[in-house]
Structure formats: C-alpha cells, structure tokens
Design a protein around this motif. Sequence first.
Motif, mmCIF file in Angstrom:
data_model
loop_
_atom_site.group_PDB
_atom_site.id
_atom_site.type_symbol
_atom_site.label_atom_id
_atom_site.label_comp_id
_atom_site.label_asym_id
_atom_site.label_seq_id
_atom_site.Cartn_x
_atom_site.Cartn_y
_atom_site.Cartn_z
ATOM 1 N N GLN A 24 0.831 -1.204 0.000
ATOM 2 C CA GLN A 24 0.000 0.000 0.000
ATOM 3 C C GLN A 24 0.870 1.259 0.000
ATOM 4 O OE1 GLN A 24 -3.278 -0.474 -0.123
ATOM 5 N NE2 GLN A 24 -3.998 1.612 -0.034
ATOM 6 N N ILE A 25 1.960 1.217 0.747
ATOM 7 C CA ILE A 25 2.865 2.370 0.802
ATOM 8 C C ILE A 25 3.579 2.552 -0.543
ATOM 9 C CG2 ILE A 25 4.977 3.238 1.888
ATOM 10 C CD1 ILE A 25 3.950 1.849 4.490
ATOM 11 N N ALA A 26 3.967 1.441 -1.164
ATOM 12 C CA ALA A 26 4.547 1.536 -2.514
ATOM 13 C C ALA A 26 3.509 2.084 -3.489
ATOM 14 C CB ALA A 26 5.031 0.164 -2.975
ATOM 15 N N ILE A 47 1.677 9.274 -5.955
ATOM 16 C CA ILE A 47 2.386 10.550 -5.797
ATOM 17 C C ILE A 47 3.203 10.887 -7.044
ATOM 18 C CG2 ILE A 47 4.268 11.681 -4.534
ATOM 19 C CD1 ILE A 47 3.252 10.336 -2.008
ATOM 20 N N SER A 48 3.867 9.882 -7.607
ATOM 21 C CA SER A 48 4.686 10.138 -8.798
ATOM 22 C C SER A 48 3.827 10.591 -9.976
ATOM 23 C CB SER A 48 5.476 8.882 -9.175
ATOM 24 O OG SER A 48 4.606 7.834 -9.576
ATOM 25 N N SER A 49 2.609 10.051 -10.069
ATOM 26 C CA SER A 49 1.727 10.441 -11.174
ATOM 27 C C SER A 49 1.198 11.859 -11.003
ATOM 28 C CB SER A 49 0.556 9.459 -11.272
ATOM 29 O OG SER A 49 -0.281 9.543 -10.130
ATOM 30 N N ILE A 50 1.182 12.342 -9.748
ATOM 31 C CA ILE A 50 0.718 13.702 -9.487
ATOM 32 C C ILE A 50 1.854 14.714 -9.627
ATOM 33 C CG2 ILE A 50 -0.182 15.231 -7.673
ATOM 34 C CD1 ILE A 50 -1.824 12.889 -6.661
ATOM 35 N N LEU A 51 3.037 14.342 -9.138
ATOM 36 C CA LEU A 51 4.169 15.260 -9.165
ATOM 37 C C LEU A 51 4.749 15.430 -10.558
ATOM 38 C CD1 LEU A 51 6.129 14.258 -5.923
ATOM 39 C CD2 LEU A 51 4.589 16.200 -6.267
ATOM 40 N N VAL A 93 8.527 6.249 -11.642
ATOM 41 C CA VAL A 93 7.512 5.588 -10.810
ATOM 42 C C VAL A 93 8.164 4.558 -9.895
ATOM 43 C CG1 VAL A 93 5.475 4.100 -10.836
ATOM 44 C CG2 VAL A 93 5.695 5.958 -12.501
ATOM 45 N N GLN A 94 9.056 3.746 -10.467
ATOM 46 C CA GLN A 94 9.744 2.715 -9.686
ATOM 47 C C GLN A 94 10.567 3.350 -8.577
ATOM 48 O OE1 GLN A 94 9.545 -0.543 -9.988
ATOM 49 N NE2 GLN A 94 11.313 -1.362 -8.903
ATOM 50 N N THR A 124 7.466 -3.494 -4.535
ATOM 51 C CA THR A 124 7.394 -2.295 -5.374
ATOM 52 C C THR A 124 7.133 -2.677 -6.821
ATOM 53 O OG1 THR A 124 8.891 -1.064 -3.920
ATOM 54 C CG2 THR A 124 8.640 -0.261 -6.169
ATOM 55 N N SER A 125 7.784 -3.726 -7.288
ATOM 56 C CA SER A 125 7.532 -4.197 -8.651
ATOM 57 C C SER A 125 6.157 -4.846 -8.765
ATOM 58 C CB SER A 125 8.613 -5.212 -9.067
ATOM 59 O OG SER A 125 9.828 -4.566 -9.354
#
Length: 245
Positions: A36-38, A44-48, A57-58, A163-164
Amino acid sequence: MGPALFACLMIALTHAPLGIEVVKRGIIFIDLAIAQIAGLGIIISSILFDEPSALVVQSVALLLAVIAGSFFHKMESVAKDNLEAIIGVSFVLAASVILLVLAGSTHGGEDLTHLLGGQVLFVTWDHVVGHGLIYISILVIWFSYPKVRSGLSFYLIFALALTSSVQLVGVYLVFSSLILPALAAFNTSRPHLIAWACGIFSVIIGMLVSIVLDYPSGPVMVVSFVLVTVGYVTGRKILASRRII
C-alpha cells in the motif's frame, strides 16, 4: 495474455519464499502495508510528474517502500510485541493518505481501482523483462545468501519485490500471492515446492477463468488463490485423517 500470464507466474515464484518467511515471523500484514505504501508512491509520482517514466515511478515507489521497511525493522527491535499493530496502522494510514490525495482527482476512483485490483491485462513484455530481472535477482540472492532473510536486508528485499509487484498486479493480488501459498505450505516437509505449486496452479486457473468469463483478471486470481489454498489444505487434512499421508 502472454505477458500477463508470465508476469503473474514470476510473481508467484518470487513471492512464495518471501511469504513463507512472513508466515514464519507472524507478521502477516507487512506485505499489505508495504504494498500500500509503494502504491502511495505510484500515486504521488503520477501527481508530481506529468506522465512519469517507469523509472521515475519505480524510484518513488521504492523509496517509500524502503523507508517503510526500515521503519518496520526498527520497530521490530523497539516494539516487537506491538509490531503487527504498528504494521496494521501503517496500512490504514497509507490507504487514507491515498484517498486524500485522490480526492480532488477526476480519475481518483479509477486510479484507486487500478491500484488495488491491478491492471494485469495491460502488462507488456517490456514490463516482464524489466521487472523479471528484479525478481531473478531477488531469488538468486534469497537462496544463495540465507543471511539476507534476517535483519534489515529482509525488509529491503521485501520492499524491492513488492514495489515491482504492486505496479503489475495491484495490492490485493500481491497480498494473496504472498500469504495464501505460504499458508498452504505451513508445517509441511517441502514448503517451497508446495507454495510454488499452489501459486502456479492458482495463476493458471485464475487466468483461464478470467478469459472464459471475461472478468477482471486480478480479482479472479485472488479468488483462485483462496480456493486453491482452501482446497489443498482441506484435502491434506482429509488424507492425513485417513493416514494416507
């Protein structure tokens, strides 16, 4: 369907030994929390970043997962009796932050569905090759250097794998593929072989049912993992009661 099937089989093979260690430690929900944290890192990466690359993203997702893993390792030494509770709270916190982050997004509901249930059928051969190298490295390290199964290294490997996996199949299937085959293999003489067999069998059945019924592959495979595990454990107990095994 080829890339999706291959990716799920890779995940099943990689998650089985990790899941066995998780069940042995009794920290069942750590995979759910780190996944869930990953996932929060993915959101967040898609927003930033505007259309972030797979590497971005990775990197963001892995950074948050590593921070979480390091935190859980620290809690293991200072609050071991409450570790499972801390892990559970971390999962709820990450899930709530994701809801808050997506609250203002017009595609928030869709993004959340993809994060939890996954987009298995959108996996490409490029994804398989890229993440496959990570899974192969994890398995080689895991079985070649048993010391990595303890201490901080365990949490870091766990963070890398999840993460993957969460990018490929979503949070729910990550949890199912880690825990259910490990539960099926619990207290058996050959836990890895049984966990691998249950994982592979679950993936193949789930994928076939998904194709035939035209249902989402991720949720169908979650159900498949549950049914295969329950079926195996029940069958084993019946045979054991008859002293066949």
